[in-house]
Design an enzyme around this catalytic site. Structure first.
Site, PDB file in Angstrom:
ATOM      1  N   GLN A 157      30.764  45.881  49.545  1.00 47.79           N
ATOM      2  CA  GLN A 157      31.936  46.713  49.273  1.00 47.79           C
ATOM      3  C   GLN A 157      31.498  48.140  48.955  1.00 47.79           C
ATOM      4  O   GLN A 157      30.713  48.371  48.031  1.00 47.79           O
ATOM      5  CB  GLN A 157      32.749  46.162  48.103  1.00 47.79           C
ATOM      6  CG  GLN A 157      34.068  46.906  47.919  1.00 47.79           C
ATOM      7  CD  GLN A 157      34.756  46.583  46.617  1.00 47.79           C
ATOM      8  OE1 GLN A 157      34.245  46.900  45.546  1.00 47.79           O
ATOM      9  NE2 GLN A 157      35.929  45.967  46.696  1.00 47.79           N
ATOM     10  N   TYR A 208      40.271  53.907  42.100  1.00 48.17           N
ATOM     11  CA  TYR A 208      39.093  54.667  42.501  1.00 48.17           C
ATOM     12  C   TYR A 208      39.463  55.736  43.533  1.00 48.17           C
ATOM     13  O   TYR A 208      40.635  55.977  43.794  1.00 48.17           O
ATOM     14  CB  TYR A 208      37.996  53.719  42.971  1.00 48.17           C
ATOM     15  CG  TYR A 208      37.565  52.772  41.877  1.00 48.17           C
ATOM     16  CD1 TYR A 208      37.135  53.263  40.643  1.00 48.17           C
ATOM     17  CD2 TYR A 208      37.630  51.383  42.034  1.00 48.17           C
ATOM     18  CE1 TYR A 208      36.770  52.400  39.613  1.00 48.17           C
ATOM     19  CE2 TYR A 208      37.266  50.519  41.011  1.00 48.17           C
ATOM     20  CZ  TYR A 208      36.836  51.041  39.799  1.00 48.17           C
ATOM     21  OH  TYR A 208      36.487  50.191  38.777  1.00 48.17           O
ATOM     22  N   ARG A 254      40.344  47.239  51.374  1.00 47.73           N
ATOM     23  CA  ARG A 254      41.033  46.665  50.217  1.00 47.73           C
ATOM     24  C   ARG A 254      42.051  47.639  49.634  1.00 47.73           C
ATOM     25  O   ARG A 254      41.757  48.819  49.445  1.00 47.73           O
ATOM     26  CB  ARG A 254      40.030  46.288  49.122  1.00 47.73           C
ATOM     27  CG  ARG A 254      40.657  45.411  48.028  1.00 47.73           C
ATOM     28  CD  ARG A 254      39.682  45.116  46.915  1.00 47.73           C
ATOM     29  NE  ARG A 254      40.022  43.873  46.238  1.00 47.73           N
ATOM     30  CZ  ARG A 254      39.712  43.595  44.967  1.00 47.73           C
ATOM     31  NH1 ARG A 254      39.057  44.463  44.235  1.00 47.73           N
ATOM     32  NH2 ARG A 254      40.058  42.435  44.433  1.00 47.73           N
ATOM     33  N   GLY A 309      37.729  35.408  42.107  1.00 47.70           N
ATOM     34  CA  GLY A 309      36.824  36.188  41.289  1.00 47.70           C
ATOM     35  C   GLY A 309      36.147  35.391  40.196  1.00 47.70           C
ATOM     36  O   GLY A 309      35.093  34.789  40.399  1.00 47.70           O
TER      37      GLY A 309
END
Length: 360
Positions: free
Chosen positions: A98, A179, A226, A310
Site C-alpha cells: 500500500q 491522508y 482505497r 484487519g
C-alpha cells in the site's frame, strides 16, 4: 459462509477464497524505513489470507508521518521488501504494497529530513500525533505548489515501480483515512483555487492523476485504490458534496480497469450501492467493527467480491482455518499494536495447533 470460501480472480491473482488481510500500520520498520527483521515472518504467517495488503508505505521522505513506518523509495527498502514478498510467495500468498503519502498527518520530529509536512492547503488538521517526545499537536503544513504536485505524482510512480522490483504482486493507492489524497477530496482541508480545488472534478483530480501515473508504470491489473467516504479521520470533512466527489472519482477510476477498488465503509449504504453499480471490477468492502457472524454478508448479497479483515487477521495468523473449523479467535493486545519488544504482539500470536498442544 459457503460463498466466502469460493475462489475468485483479482488482477493477475487467482485467490483461494474471498478474504484478504487489510492494511494495518504496525510501526516496526527500521529508522530508515526498511522493513524490520521480523516483517517477513509476520506477513508469511498470514499468507493463508490469500491477498495481503501491506501496512501503509511511504513513497518518499515527505510521505512519512509516523515513527518507524516503512518506505519503498530507496534500494535498501526495496531489498527489505523483497525478503517480505519472497516469504509470502513461498507460503502461497499474494502481496500488494500500500502506497501511503500522509500529507499533513505528520510531524517534523517523525521524518528523516525534519521538514514541514505538505498538503493541498496550509491548514492544520487540529489533531495530535505520537512522536518520540510524546503526543504533540500537528503543525500547519506547507501548501503544495503545482510543481510540487507533479513531483509528488512522480514519487507515486517511482514507488509503484519499486514495489514491483521488490516482488510485490501490485500496489494499493491509499486514497483514504485522512491522508494526502483524501485531503484533496476534503472540503475543509482543500481550499485551493487552482485546478486541484473547488469543484467536484477538481477535488478528485489529484487522485485520478496519481492513478494514471501508477497504471502507466506497472499496469492496471496490478493497481488497486482505497477510499473511505465519510470517514472522519485526520480532521478531514468532505462536506455535502463528498458523496458526489466519490461518485465522480469512482466513475473515472473505473475507466482504468483497475484490479480492485477497496472501500473502508462506515455506514452510507446508499452511496455504497451506487459505487457498486458503477464499479464492475472486483470490489473490496471493509466494514469496521462488524460482528464475526456478519463477515460474509456483503459477499452473499453481491455487495462485495472480497472482504478485507484487519484486527482479526493481526491476532490470528491462521484466521482462515479457525473460521472454517469454528475455532475461537485470539484476542488482540491493543498495547502492542504500534510498538513492541521484538516478537511481542507481532509474530507471537499462537496458531490453533499450538494452543491444542498446550492443552494436551
Amino acid at each position: 459462509m459457503d460463498k466466502l470460501w469460493s475462489r475468485t480472480k483479482i488482477g493477475n491473482m487467482e485467490l483461494p477464497h474471498r478474504l484478504a488481510m487489510a492494511p494495518m500500520t504496525r510501526s516496526r520498520a527500521e529508522k530508515d524505513g526498511t522493513p524490520g527483521e521480523l516483517s517477513s515472518l509476520y506477513y508469511a504467517q498470514r499468507a493463508s489470507m490469500g491477498l495481503i495488503i501491506s501496512e501503509g508505505t511511504q513513497p518518499s521522505d515527505d510521505g512519512q508521518g509516523y515513527l518507524n513506518s516503512p518506505g519503498i523509495y530507496t534500494e535498501k527498502q526495496i531489498k527489505g521488501w523483497k525478503k517480505v514478498t519472497d516469504a509470502v510467495h513461498e507460503a502461497d500468498g499474494f502481496m500488494y504494497i500500500q502506497l501511503m503519502h500522509v500529507g499533513r498527518i505528520s510531524h517534523p520530529d517523525n521524518t528523516p529530513h525534519h521538514r514541514q509536512a505538505v498538503a493541498p492547503s496550509a491548514i492544520a488538521p487540529g489533531v495530535e500525533m505520537f512522536t518520540a517526545k510524546g503526543m504533540q499537536e500537528i503543525p500547519v503544513p506547507r501548501e503544495l505548489s503545482e510543481e510540487d504536485i507533479r513531483n509528488t505524482i512522480a514519487d507515486f510512480r517511482k514507488a509503484a515501480a519499486a514495489a514491483i522490483k521488490a516482488g510485490a504482486d501490485g500496489v494499493e493507492i491509499h486514497g483514504a483515512n485522512g491522508y494526502l489524497i483524501n485531503q484533496f477530496i476534503g472540503e475543509n482541508s482543500n481550499k485551493r483555487i487552482d485546478k486541484y480545488g473547488g469543484s467536484v472534478e477538481n477535488r478528485a483530480r489529484f487522485a485520478i492523476e496519481v492513478t494514471k501515473a501508477v497504471v502507466e508504470e506497472i499496469g492496471a491489473e496490478r493497481t488497486g485504490f482505497r477510499i473511505s467516504p465519510g470517514t472522519p479521520l485526520g480532521g478531514v470533512n468532505e462536506g455535502e458534496q463528498g458523496p458526489e466527489v466519490y461518485l465522480h472519482l469512482v466513475k473515472e477510476l473505473a475507466k482504468f480497469n483497475l484490479a480492485y477498488l477497496h472501500v473502508m465503509h462506515l455506514g452510507n449504504e446508499t452511496l455504497l450501492r451506487k459505487i457498486r453499480s458503477i464499479w464492475t471490477n472486483p470490489l473490496l468492502v471493509n466494514r469496521a467493527g462488524r460482528a464475526l457472524d456478519d463477515i460474509s454478508i456483503d459477499i452473499d448479497n453481491g455487495t462485495a467480491d472480497v472482504v478485507p479483515v484487519g484486527i482479526w487477521s493481526l491476532a490470528n495468523p491462521d484466521l482462515v482455518e479457525r473460521l472454517k473449523k469454528g475455532f475461537p479467535l485470539n484476542e488482540v493486545d491493543p498495547k502492542t499494536l504500534y510498538s513492541g519488544n521484538g516478537s511481542l504482539g507481532y509474530t507471537d500470536y499462537p496458531k490453533m495447533e499450538e494452543l491444542n498442544s498446550q492443552q494436551q
